[in-house]
Design an enzyme around this catalytic site. Structure first.
Site, PDB file in Angstrom:
ATOM      1  N   GLY A   1       3.848   3.936  11.473  1.00 20.20           N
ATOM      2  CA  GLY A   1       4.180   2.655  10.473  1.00 20.20           C
ATOM      3  C   GLY A   1       2.724   2.079  10.236  1.00 20.20           C
ATOM      4  O   GLY A   1       1.706   2.240  10.900  1.00 20.20           O
ATOM      5  N   LYS A   2       2.897   1.344   8.998  1.00 21.21           N
ATOM      6  CA  LYS A   2       1.690   0.551   8.594  1.00 21.21           C
ATOM      7  C   LYS A   2       0.984  -0.308   9.483  1.00 21.21           C
ATOM      8  O   LYS A   2      -0.343  -0.552   9.315  1.00 21.21           O
ATOM      9  CB  LYS A   2       1.942  -0.068   7.066  1.00 21.21           C
ATOM     10  CG  LYS A   2       1.985   1.295   5.997  1.00 21.21           C
ATOM     11  CD  LYS A   2       2.409   0.460   4.596  1.00 21.21           C
ATOM     12  CE  LYS A   2       3.159   1.156   3.785  1.00 21.21           C
ATOM     13  NZ  LYS A   2       3.342   0.332   2.548  1.00 21.21           N
ATOM     14  N   ARG A   3       1.736  -0.929  10.183  1.00 18.52           N
ATOM     15  CA  ARG A   3       1.238  -1.938  10.863  1.00 18.52           C
ATOM     16  C   ARG A   3       0.538  -1.661  12.096  1.00 18.52           C
ATOM     17  O   ARG A   3      -0.707  -1.928  12.223  1.00 18.52           O
ATOM     18  CB  ARG A   3       2.223  -3.063  11.400  1.00 18.52           C
ATOM     19  CG  ARG A   3       1.714  -4.468  11.392  1.00 18.52           C
ATOM     20  CD  ARG A   3       2.811  -5.382  11.662  1.00 18.52           C
ATOM     21  NE  ARG A   3       3.945  -5.343  10.944  1.00 18.52           N
ATOM     22  CZ  ARG A   3       5.125  -5.483  11.233  1.00 18.52           C
ATOM     23  NH1 ARG A   3       5.453  -6.076  12.519  1.00 18.52           N
ATOM     24  NH2 ARG A   3       6.302  -5.696  10.537  1.00 18.52           N
TER      25      ARG A   3
ATOM     26  N   ASP B   1       0.835  -1.237  -0.065  1.00 14.38           N
ATOM     27  CA  ASP B   1      -0.095  -0.153   0.030  1.00 14.38           C
ATOM     28  C   ASP B   1       0.810   1.151  -0.005  1.00 14.38           C
ATOM     29  O   ASP B   1       1.811   1.438   0.823  1.00 14.38           O
ATOM     30  CB  ASP B   1      -0.742   0.079   1.197  1.00 14.38           C
ATOM     31  CG  ASP B   1      -1.968  -0.820   1.218  1.00 14.38           C
ATOM     32  OD1 ASP B   1      -2.812  -0.255   0.497  1.00 14.38           O
ATOM     33  OD2 ASP B   1      -1.921  -1.869   1.919  1.00 14.38           O
TER      34      ASP B   1
END
Ligand code: GLU
Length: 489
Positions: A255-257, A18
């Site tokens: 962060g993406k997580r 993404d």
């Protein structure tokens, strides 16, 4: 800007998932500077690390930038005079430069296996060695010489020979000056024949005529390597602008997580308007000079844009501010425009397979009822669901039923009689008739008088404005719903 030559800027994401919100943040600066100087903004896809590629990710990068109004002047999609703009299509371009660096003695081949390198690193760690990094076992050796030693594999990589006096401090447009630790002998060509990011980025920035590189501060440690490569190849380096890290309000990394809003697609899925997100990114980059001047157009941002105004201390990602901006932009649309945006959102979110004309018209009638109260596009349909429900299927929520007063049957009976005879079905006429009957006639306080009607019509305790809702719902449906609640009491 009359004194500034046209700039060529680029954003160079790797299609590894993404697209990150940082890509849009940097693209905003790129585009602003290109527009301010009358230059061009380029999108280059950096896909040399084949093991990390995620299918569809490059398309998502194009789409999300276009959605935000940050479309590049040159890109893999639109082409341009410096193409191809996808690094995997430029492999032949990089090889001669590797040969040149080898011949000049600035680079050398390395045949070490990954096992040997891992062991070397573990040994360095165990010994708490002061100097870490590649131990240069292969430096100065031919393949035949190296083969005699352990940990050999036949397909070599090519490494930079970082000199002891490599410059480690360099000018930066945002921070003034930056420094980085001494780099390791960086691999520039992998055993599979693909260049690494470090070589490809330097070659492409040069060949594409890039004058300004905007990228995140996480790349600062790479910059000395890039500057050496530019120097060895005899090229002037571009000017550099390392953007401050974006952080959450609790200072954690975006962060993406842990932070789904690190992904650009999240904003569209949630129902944010691109103009709100774009405005939000402008505020992150360049805080307004006057407090309260938060709403900005792209043209205003471009006109005011200057590297010295970017806050190097870091940008705080405050979603409350974004919500406020989104509400602001939602209210600045016409009801027609807002309906179109809601429909597009429902279709792209997969809630509506197709924009069926009857439902679109229903939404068009309902949207003005909720426009003032929306923060996100995704809230419109749930708030208006009662308009799309058949009278017989309307469920009265438990909490709404529980708070109906003893007067509710009498209120509903009186309202039904008043509305049944009402000559014109407009919200003004509905309101006048109900006030006359319930407030003046029965002597019930307005808040108590209209509660049972709201529950009957919408099934809930809170709904869009009652009289307007009844107008949109129509006389038959409104009366059916009032009667149905009355009958259940
Ligand atoms: N490909 C790098 C990335 O994914 C680009 C870094 C740069 O802009 O030089 O972020």
């Amino acid at each position: 800007m009359p004194d500034t030559p046209p700039a060529r800027t680029r954003v160079a994401p790797s299609p590894t998932g993404d697209p990150h919100v940082g890509t849009a943040y940097q693209a905003l600066f790129d585009l602003a500077w290109a527009r301010r100087t009358g230059g061009q903004f380029v999108l280059r896809i950096e896909d040399t690390d084949q093991s990390r590629l995620v299918p569809g990710s490059a398309e998502q990068i194009h789409e999300t930038l276009a959605w935000l109004g940050l479309s590049p002047d040159e890109s893999p999609e639109v082409g341009g005079p410096y193409g191809p703009y996808r690094q995997s299509e430029r492999l032949d371009t990089y090889r001669p430069y590797v040969e040149q660096l080898l011949e000049q003695g600035h680079a050398y081949r390395c045949w070490c296996t990954s096992e040997r390198l891992a062991r070397m690193r573990a040994d360095q760690e165990a010994a708490k060695a002061e100097v870490t990094g590649y131990d240069r076992l292969c430096l100065g050796k031919t393949a035949e010489e190296r083969e005699q030693l352990p940990g050999f594999q036949p397909d070599p990589v090519v490494r930079m020979l970082i000199p002891d006096d490599a410059p480690l401090t360099f000018p930066d447009l945002i921070s003034g000056e930056l420094s980085a630790p001494r780099p390791d002998d960086q691999v520039i060509l992998k055993a599979d024949g693909f260049p690494t990011y470090h070589l490809a980025v330097v070659v492409d920035d040069h060949l594409m005529g890039i004058t300004h590189v905007v990228r995140g501060q996480e790349w600062i440690s790479s910059t000395p390597k890039h500057l050496l490569l530019h120097q060895w190849l005899g090229w002037d380096p571009p000017q550099l602008a390392h953007t401050p890290l974006i952080r959450n309000t609790d200072r954690s990394k975006l962060g993406k997580r842990k932070s789904p809003w690190a992904k650009l697609t999240w904003f569209r899925d949630q129902g944010y308007l691109p103009e709100a997100l774009l405005n939000f990114l402008m505020l992150l980059g360049m805080p307004p000079v006057h407090e309260g001047d938060d709403v900005q157009t792209m043209d205003e941002f471009i006109a005011a844009f200057d590297w010295s105004k970017i806050n190097p201390a870091g940008a705080v990602f405050d979603l409350k501010k974004l919500d406020w901006l989104n509400g602001h932009y939602i209210r600045s649309l016409t009801a027609e425009e807002l309906t179109d945006r809601v429909v597009a959102h429902l279709v792209s979110a997969g809630e509506w397979a197709t924009p069926e004309p009857a439902r679109v018209e229903g939404l068009r009638a309902g949207v003005p009822l909720v426009q003032e109260r929306l923060t996100l596009l995704s809230e419109a349909l749930p708030k208006l669901q009662f308009l799309f429900t058949d009278d017989a299927d309307l469920v009265i929520a438990d909490d709404a039923r529980a708070q109906l007063s003893e007067d509710a049957p009498a209120i509903l009976d009186a309202a039904i009689t008043a509305l049944d005879e009402l000559p014109d079905w407009t919200h003004d006429a509905i309101e006048a008739a109900l006030r006359a009957t319930l407030v003046d006639g029965l002597g019930v306080k307005p808040k108590l008088a209209f509660g049972p009607l709201r529950t009957a019509v919408s099934g809930s305790r809170v709904s869009p404005p009652l009289f307007e809702s009844m107008e949109v719902l129509g006389r038959d449906s409104s009366l059916t719903r009032l009667r149905s609640l009355r009958a259940s009491l």
